[in-house]
Every structure is written in structure tokens, then in C-alpha cells.
Scaffold this active site. Structure first.
Site, PDB file in Angstrom:
ATOM      1  N   TYR A   1       0.844  -1.193   0.000  1.00 21.64           N
ATOM      2  CA  TYR A   1       0.000   0.000   0.000  1.00 21.64           C
ATOM      3  C   TYR A   1       0.885   1.250   0.000  1.00 21.64           C
ATOM      4  CZ  TYR A   1       0.336  -0.414   5.212  1.00 21.64           C
ATOM      5  OH  TYR A   1       0.760  -0.543   6.515  1.00 21.64           O
ATOM      6  N   CYS A   2       0.352   2.307  -0.584  1.00 20.72           N
ATOM      7  CA  CYS A   2       1.081   3.564  -0.772  1.00 20.72           C
ATOM      8  C   CYS A   2       2.485   3.322  -1.331  1.00 20.72           C
ATOM      9  CB  CYS A   2       1.160   4.347   0.540  1.00 20.72           C
ATOM     10  SG  CYS A   2       1.575   6.103   0.318  1.00 20.72           S
ATOM     11  N   PRO A   3       2.567   2.667  -2.493  1.00 20.03           N
ATOM     12  CA  PRO A   3       3.885   2.355  -3.053  1.00 20.03           C
ATOM     13  C   PRO A   3       4.626   3.602  -3.513  1.00 20.03           C
ATOM     14  CG  PRO A   3       2.158   1.884  -4.653  1.00 20.03           C
ATOM     15  CD  PRO A   3       1.463   2.240  -3.370  1.00 20.03           C
TER      16      PRO A   3
END
Length: 281
Positions: free
Chosen positions: A150-152
């Protein structure tokens, strides 16, 4: 970017440290946004020294502006609420992240005019700090985008391909805040599963203007899991303070000064209003 150049940025005459890591569940994420904006303004104006802030928020999912544009946002928010998490919207870039009592957050606030801080240099400084914090372990901390997390981002931190931290930046009024979340304990994959469920409900397979990550929970872990060592927030704080002192030589416990306290009230009001507008769609 050379390591030495990043370390120079960390080497400040004095670091003012504001420790908000043990304020408990009543310390909300929106307060942190206002704190970092306040510190960026005062440090950027040269009215305060470089400042390091540590903080913990309980059971909070921080959404990016992009997340609020999902076609079924309310259904995604319902998933988070049913899991016991409050939802807030950050005032900087990025996508959804999970914060809880096993996640230590650190902000490093510099003056943008000092020593020419480009975006990558700010990120690299935080990477070097984390490597020093955990240098006693036989583990290579790498910085690259971990697909399926997540949130790369380009400065995801991982060990053996498993992400345990993400870094972001916010620049306002001459100040730079480099921010990191460090998953110290708990299950990294369980956190990722929660965000996966959020996107499944908020997007529901529809074609969207913005691209949202396809979450693979198995690519995320906590440092306790990766290093096979129990790590608490207290452990993380000790490593953080010892490392900062080792690099710079001088750290000083501090809090907002009188002028900053006034600035904070204004920023907090704006953050609350912006958050309300973002979620009332």
C-alpha cells in the site's frame, strides 16, 4: 546520491526533538498534520532549529486525496470503520496507509534554503537514518518501490523484498518535512489486508481516472517479523534518539515555542476544515 551527502543533511548543529510517541489514543492524526505544517513554517523562516518529531496514532487509516476520488468511497470508509479504524485525509501526496500502536512515525523538518535540499536528498537522509537505527542487525535495508504494497513509492523500505516502511515529503513556506512510518510490530500483512479490502469496496473494479494499487498482503511485514526480534515503540524511540545523537552530536528535548503555538491553532483549524471537505463527498 552519495551517502555522505545525505549524512551531511542529518548533521545539524542541534536537533530539537519533539516526542509525541506516547500521547495515547486521544492524539489524532489531524493534529500531526497541523504540527508538521507549523514546524515547516517556523524552521523554514529560521525561527526554530532543525526539528525531529516522533509520533504514534492509534487505529487510524490516513487516506490520500486520490483515495477520496474512488467511485464508492463511503463503502470503503465503512470497511475501515467496521474494523475499528478512523479515517482521515492527509494534506500531502500519497495513498492510504495504516497507523496503529505498532507503527512509529518520524518527521525530520529542515529549512529548504539550507544546503540545497532537493527531493531525493531529503528521502536519502531518512533512508540513511533508518539504516543506522538498525545497523546492529545482519539485514540489508533496501529502498525501491515494492509492488503490491500500500502507498507504493520509490523510497519504500524493505528487507528481502518485504516492505516495512514508506517515506513521504511535504514542503511549505520554506520548510521541508520528510516523514516516515515504521511498522515496528504487529502483522504487516494484516495491515495490508485492511487496505486491500478498502480498495475492493471503494473501487469495485470500475475504470477510474486514477490508478489504485492492487494490494498483495504477503509483500508487507513489520520489523519484528523481519528481524525475528520483538520491537516496541520504546525500542524504536531509543534507537532513533541514539542514532540522531550519534550523527549530529547534540539533541535537545523541546516543544512548540510561543509563536509556533499560535501558528498551530490556525493550521489545525485549516486541517479540520480540509478533512471535512475531502470526506463529505
Amino acid at each position: 546520491m552519495e551517502q555522505g551527502n545525505s549524512l551531511k543533511l542529518l548533521h545539524q548543529p542541534v536537533w530539537r526533538v519533539i516526542d509525541q510517541s506516547s500521547l495515547g489514543p486521544m492524539f489524532e492524526g489531524l493534529q500531526s498534520f497541523a504540527m508538521d505544517d507549523t514546524l515547516c513554517t517556523s524552521v523554514g523562516a529560521g525561527e526554530a532549529p532543525a526539528t525531529a518529531r516522533a509520533w504514534v496514532h492509534h487505529d487510524t487509516v490516513v487516506l490520500g486525496i486520490q483515495d477520496t476520488r474512488t467511485p464508492y468511497l463511503q463503502k470503503g470508509l465503512d470497511v475501515l470503520g467496521q474494523a475499528g479504524f478512523r479515517s482521515i485525509v492527509r494534506n500531502s501526496g500519497g495513498l492510504a496507509v495504516v497507523l496503529d500502536d505498532g507503527v512509529l512515525n518520524i518527521s525530520l523538518i529542515f529549512s529548504e534554503d539550507e544546503k540545497g535540499i532537493d527531493i531525493n536528498r531529503g528521502y536519502e537522509a531518512m533512508v540513511e537514518l533508518v539504516r543506522i537505527m538498525f545497523s546492529d542487525f545482519d539485514a540489508e535495508i533496501e529502498a525501491y518501490e515494492v509492488e503490491g504494497s500500500y502507498c507504493p513509492g520509490s523510497y519504500d523500505l524493505s528487507i528481502n523484498g518485504l516492505k516495512f516502511a514508506g517515506i513521504s515529503q511535504r514542503r511549505i513556506r520554506g520548510g521541508v518535512a520528510v516523514q516516515i512510518y515504521l511498522c515496528l510490530s504487529g502483522s504487516g500483512s494484516a495491515r495490508a489486508e485492511l487496505i486491500k479490502q478498502f480498495y475492493e469496496q471503494a473501487v469495485q473494479g470500475e475504470s477510474t481516472k486514477h490508478k489504485y494499487p492492487s494490494i498483495k498482503p504477503e509483500v508487507m511485514a513489520s520489523l519484528s517479523e523481519l528481524l525475528n526480534t520483538p520491537l516496541t515503540i520504546g525500542d524504536g524511540m531509543l534507537r532513533f534518539l541514539q542514532s540522531l545523537k550519534k550523527i549530529s552530536g547534540t539533541i535537545s528535548a523541546g516543544q512548540l515555542n510561543e509563536k509556533e503555538a499560535l501558528l498551530y491553532d490556525g493550521y489545525f483549524s485549516r486541517v479540520i476544515e480540509r478533512n471535512h471537505r475531502s470526506l463529505a463527498k
